[in-house]
Design a protein around this motif. Structure first.
Motif, PDB file in Angstrom:
ATOM      1  N   LEU A 251       0.853  -1.182   0.000  1.00  0.00           N
ATOM      2  CA  LEU A 251       0.000   0.000   0.000  1.00  0.00           C
ATOM      3  C   LEU A 251       0.885   1.227   0.000  1.00  0.00           C
ATOM      4  CD1 LEU A 251      -2.664   1.603   0.335  1.00  0.00           C
ATOM      5  CD2 LEU A 251      -2.393   1.306   2.811  1.00  0.00           C
ATOM      6  N   LEU A 252       0.767   2.064  -1.033  1.00  0.00           N
ATOM      7  CA  LEU A 252       1.467   3.344  -1.097  1.00  0.00           C
ATOM      8  C   LEU A 252       0.454   4.427  -0.781  1.00  0.00           C
ATOM      9  CD1 LEU A 252       3.608   2.885  -4.339  1.00  0.00           C
ATOM     10  CD2 LEU A 252       4.172   2.274  -1.988  1.00  0.00           C
ATOM     11  N   ALA A 253       0.596   5.052   0.375  1.00  0.00           N
ATOM     12  CA  ALA A 253      -0.366   6.050   0.835  1.00  0.00           C
ATOM     13  C   ALA A 253      -0.008   7.426   0.290  1.00  0.00           C
ATOM     14  CB  ALA A 253      -0.409   6.072   2.359  1.00  0.00           C
ATOM     15  N   ASN A 254      -0.950   8.076  -0.326  1.00  0.00           N
ATOM     16  CA  ASN A 254      -0.779   9.413  -0.913  1.00  0.00           C
ATOM     17  C   ASN A 254      -0.698  10.458   0.196  1.00  0.00           C
ATOM     18  OD1 ASN A 254      -0.965  11.758  -2.448  1.00  0.00           O
ATOM     19  ND2 ASN A 254      -2.754  11.084  -3.610  1.00  0.00           N
ATOM     20  N   ASP A 255       0.297  11.335   0.116  1.00  0.00           N
ATOM     21  CA  ASP A 255       0.446  12.359   1.143  1.00  0.00           C
ATOM     22  C   ASP A 255      -0.358  13.613   0.827  1.00  0.00           C
ATOM     23  OD1 ASP A 255       1.841  13.672  -0.842  1.00  0.00           O
ATOM     24  OD2 ASP A 255       3.733  13.815   0.263  1.00  0.00           O
ATOM     25  N   GLY A 256      -1.133  13.598  -0.259  1.00  0.00           N
ATOM     26  CA  GLY A 256      -1.978  14.733  -0.613  1.00  0.00           C
ATOM     27  C   GLY A 256      -1.443  15.578  -1.735  1.00  0.00           C
ATOM     28  N   SER A 257      -0.182  15.385  -2.088  1.00  0.00           N
ATOM     29  CA  SER A 257       0.422  16.160  -3.169  1.00  0.00           C
ATOM     30  C   SER A 257       0.557  15.340  -4.447  1.00  0.00           C
ATOM     31  CB  SER A 257       1.808  16.668  -2.740  1.00  0.00           C
ATOM     32  OG  SER A 257       2.720  15.588  -2.623  1.00  0.00           O
ATOM     33  N   GLY A 258       0.131  14.084  -4.402  1.00  0.00           N
ATOM     34  CA  GLY A 258       0.369  13.186  -5.520  1.00  0.00           C
ATOM     35  C   GLY A 258       1.657  12.406  -5.353  1.00  0.00           C
ATOM     36  N   ALA A 259       2.269  12.500  -4.166  1.00  0.00           N
ATOM     37  CA  ALA A 259       3.463  11.708  -3.845  1.00  0.00           C
ATOM     38  C   ALA A 259       3.056  10.579  -2.896  1.00  0.00           C
ATOM     39  CB  ALA A 259       4.537  12.581  -3.206  1.00  0.00           C
ATOM     40  N   PHE A 260       3.870   9.518  -2.869  1.00  0.00           N
ATOM     41  CA  PHE A 260       3.538   8.335  -2.093  1.00  0.00           C
ATOM     42  C   PHE A 260       4.736   7.922  -1.245  1.00  0.00           C
ATOM     43  CE2 PHE A 260       0.945   8.527  -5.823  1.00  0.00           C
ATOM     44  CZ  PHE A 260      -0.311   8.155  -5.390  1.00  0.00           C
ATOM     45  N   PRO A 261       5.016   8.690  -0.189  1.00  0.00           N
ATOM     46  CA  PRO A 261       6.217   8.398   0.602  1.00  0.00           C
ATOM     47  C   PRO A 261       6.039   7.253   1.587  1.00  0.00           C
ATOM     48  CG  PRO A 261       5.056  10.276   1.505  1.00  0.00           C
ATOM     49  CD  PRO A 261       4.312   9.896   0.260  1.00  0.00           C
ATOM     50  N   LEU A 262       4.794   6.876   1.884  1.00  0.00           N
ATOM     51  CA  LEU A 262       4.554   5.867   2.905  1.00  0.00           C
ATOM     52  C   LEU A 262       4.304   4.514   2.261  1.00  0.00           C
ATOM     53  CD1 LEU A 262       2.176   7.945   5.209  1.00  0.00           C
ATOM     54  CD2 LEU A 262       4.658   7.715   5.346  1.00  0.00           C
ATOM     55  N   GLU A 263       5.019   3.508   2.717  1.00  0.00           N
ATOM     56  CA  GLU A 263       4.883   2.169   2.154  1.00  0.00           C
ATOM     57  C   GLU A 263       4.571   1.184   3.270  1.00  0.00           C
ATOM     58  OE1 GLU A 263       7.952  -0.991   0.284  1.00  0.00           O
ATOM     59  OE2 GLU A 263       7.827   0.924  -0.753  1.00  0.00           O
ATOM     60  N   ALA A 264       3.491   0.427   3.094  1.00  0.00           N
ATOM     61  CA  ALA A 264       3.117  -0.593   4.063  1.00  0.00           C
ATOM     62  C   ALA A 264       2.926  -1.910   3.332  1.00  0.00           C
ATOM     63  CB  ALA A 264       1.830  -0.199   4.790  1.00  0.00           C
ATOM     64  N   ILE A 265       3.272  -2.986   3.973  1.00  0.00           N
ATOM     65  CA  ILE A 265       3.109  -4.306   3.381  1.00  0.00           C
ATOM     66  C   ILE A 265       1.765  -4.877   3.816  1.00  0.00           C
ATOM     67  CG2 ILE A 265       3.985  -6.665   3.307  1.00  0.00           C
ATOM     68  CD1 ILE A 265       6.779  -5.577   3.562  1.00  0.00           C
ATOM     69  N   ILE A 266       0.901  -5.148   2.828  1.00  0.00           N
ATOM     70  CA  ILE A 266      -0.407  -5.732   3.113  1.00  0.00           C
ATOM     71  C   ILE A 266      -0.266  -7.230   3.318  1.00  0.00           C
ATOM     72  CG2 ILE A 266      -2.692  -6.190   2.132  1.00  0.00           C
ATOM     73  CD1 ILE A 266      -2.474  -3.499   0.702  1.00  0.00           C
ATOM     74  N   SER A 267       0.497  -7.868   2.460  1.00  0.00           N
ATOM     75  CA  SER A 267       0.705  -9.313   2.576  1.00  0.00           C
ATOM     76  C   SER A 267       2.116  -9.641   2.121  1.00  0.00           C
ATOM     77  CB  SER A 267      -0.301 -10.083   1.721  1.00  0.00           C
ATOM     78  OG  SER A 267      -0.044 -11.468   1.758  1.00  0.00           O
ATOM     79  N   GLY A 268       2.861 -10.363   2.940  1.00  0.00           N
ATOM     80  CA  GLY A 268       4.217 -10.750   2.584  1.00  0.00           C
ATOM     81  C   GLY A 268       4.449 -12.208   2.887  1.00  0.00           C
ATOM     82  N   GLY A 269       5.694 -12.596   2.917  1.00  0.00           N
ATOM     83  CA  GLY A 269       6.023 -13.980   3.199  1.00  0.00           C
ATOM     84  C   GLY A 269       5.682 -14.900   2.042  1.00  0.00           C
ATOM     85  N   ASN A 270       5.232 -16.097   2.348  1.00  0.00           N
ATOM     86  CA  ASN A 270       4.965 -17.097   1.322  1.00  0.00           C
ATOM     87  C   ASN A 270       3.479 -17.357   1.114  1.00  0.00           C
ATOM     88  OD1 ASN A 270       7.747 -17.594   0.884  1.00  0.00           O
ATOM     89  ND2 ASN A 270       7.791 -18.847   2.745  1.00  0.00           N
ATOM     90  N   ASP A 271       2.615 -16.478   1.602  1.00  0.00           N
ATOM     91  CA  ASP A 271       1.183 -16.710   1.473  1.00  0.00           C
ATOM     92  C   ASP A 271       0.731 -16.541   0.026  1.00  0.00           C
ATOM     93  OD1 ASP A 271       0.915 -17.262   4.157  1.00  0.00           O
ATOM     94  OD2 ASP A 271       0.455 -15.194   4.697  1.00  0.00           O
TER      95      ASP A 271
END
Length: 455
Positions: free
Chosen positions: A122-142
């Motif tokens: 998930l790349l969260a928009n900071d409101g300017s059209g930039a995406f500085p925040l990165e979160a992993i929704i699903s990782g590993g071997n699933d």
């Protein structure tokens, strides 16, 4: 984007699915746009998808472009910023929407190659059209291999949830680990898997469509493998709470490379649109079909139309503003074909435009004139183009983009990223082979519109 569509892209002989969700259509301001995005997720700016058009089959200037070949005139109507890149390992699938409910459109994508293959970001928009925040929704071997991501509010809580087609692990035709469907339930930007992997009849699902096919108010899933066993479709009826029943398998009239949902005959029931690529013996077909829904998850009456070249993707839109949804078909040879609907389950007047590369595209009013335009892309090494519609079904002007994001564009979305009222473009790149070496694009690219002509 308000686009409801499914799109198929062929790159290096692989079929990669790109989709924005289908649903019922409504008419607003003289053009048809799909309203399903409040419920089915993606896209808040775009019009319906995949539209072409100019000229008759012979390509003369009866409908489309002003020159003898029927080609649109090149213009430069809109201005865009240079692309800005945000790092994601080998991203090539894309979904957009306000996933964390902060008022700004975000991006969900997934890694295509090891060691991060199957990881969903998930790349969260900071409101300017930039995406500085990165979160992993699903990782590993699933999740093994993400073929497609769709977003929809599956549990009715106002948050966009995710449906992921996992094509599994294969060695050629040998199944190492079967794929399936994953559902990730969203709670304010935090995602959790709902019930684990959902098995379907195919071990390599590559495409999902979302819509209420039995009119019970709950979203259902249609699942297809567009690479093999493409003459079957799984239907998973929604059970509420982002859960689904046991898949039922439906035979298709022929092998298909793409599927879309729309109420083509305005009877209140969703219908299935298919590209028909070959029959059971492997003989090639140049056809598209509409399977008319009965509103109970069954699809009976079939209408088939003949296309000029081999179809790859299908969709619908009211191209000429008469209130009827027209058929729109893209082929792998860089042409978009349009069949205009008569309002009685019949179609006529084939329009074609060769300057509309039909591999991936979106339909949206880019210039604010009230007419649907096409943002269109063919192969990964070419930048996109905009075909400007005049509201009659003709596209007489074309604008070429001056950018070519690193690695090329494999998938893109059109959506207002900085809330200035102008449609912007977000792209993910490709896996390319350059001089025998595989080159991986590691960025999500954002191109902001800076001015509109409003013509």
């Amino acid at each position: 984007m308000n686009s409801v569509s499914c799109k198929t892209l062929w790159v290096l002989g692989l079929t990669m699915m790109v989709a924005v969700l289908p649903g019922c259509m409504s008419v607003s301001g003289g053009t048809t746009t799909p309203p399903a995005d409040d419920m089915v997720g993606n896209d808040d700016m775009a019009g319906n998808d995949d539209v072409g058009g100019s000229d008759d089959v012979a390509g003369n200037d009866d409908v489309g472009g002003p020159d003898d070949a029927g080609n649109p005139t090149e213009v430069e109507r809109l201005a865009f910023s240079a692309e800005a890149g945000f790092s994601v390992i080998s991203a090539f699938v894309l979904a957009t929407g306000d996933f964390n409910q902060d008022g700004f459109a975000d991006v969900v994508t997934a890694a295509a190659t090891n060691p991060d293959k199957g990881t969903i970001y998930l790349l969260a928009n900071d409101g300017s059209g930039a995406f500085p925040l990165e979160a992993i929704i699903s990782g590993g071997n699933d999740v093994l291999d993400v073929a497609q991501i769709k977003s929809a509010d599956l549990d009715g809580d106002g948050d966009l949830d995710l449906v992921v087609a996992d094509s599994g692990d294969h060695d050629g035709d040998t199944v190492l680990t079967a794929g399936g469907i994953w559902v990730f339930v969203n709670d304010g930007g935090t995602f959790t898997s709902q019930g684990g992997l959902i098995s379907v009849s195919t071990d390599r699902p590559t495409e999902v469509e979302i819509g209420d096919v039995n009119n019970d108010g709950t979203l259902d899933l249609l699942v297809m493998d567009s690479e093999v066993d493409t003459d079957q479709l799984d239907i998973l009826l929604g059970a509420g709470g982002a859960r689904f029943g046991t898949p039922s398998t439906m035979d298709l009239p022929a092998n298909s490379s793409d599927i879309a949902l729309a109420d083509m005959d305005a009877d209140g029931n969703l219908d299935i649109i298919l590209s028909l690529t070959s029959d059971s013996s492997g003989t090639g077909l140049n056809q598209a079909a509409v399977l008319y829904g009965a509103g109970d998850a069954s699809f009976g009456s079939q209408l088939t139309v003949d296309t000029v070249l081999a179809p790859r993707l299908v969709d619908s839109a009211d191209i000429n503003g008469d209130g009827d949804l027209d058929l729109v078909i893209g082929d792998s040879f860089g042409t978009v074909n349009i069949f205009l609907a008569n309002g009685d389950r019949s179609f006529d007047t084939l329009l074609t435009i060769e300057d509309a590369p039909g591999n991936i595209f979106e339909i949206v009013d880019m210039d604010g004139d009230g007419n649907l335009d096409i943002v269109s892309k063919s192969v990964a090494s070419d930048p996109p183009v905009i075909l400007y519609g005049d509201g009659t079904g003709a596209f007489k002007e074309i604008q070429n983009f001056g950018f070519d994001p690193m690695g090329g564009v494999v998938e893109f979305d059109v959506i207002d990223l900085n809330n200035d009222g102008l449609p912007d473009i977000v792209t993910v790149g490709a896996l390319l082979v350059v001089s025998g070496t595989t080159v991986t694009n590691t960025t999500v690219n954002v191109i902001l519109q800076t001015a509109t002509g409003g013509q």
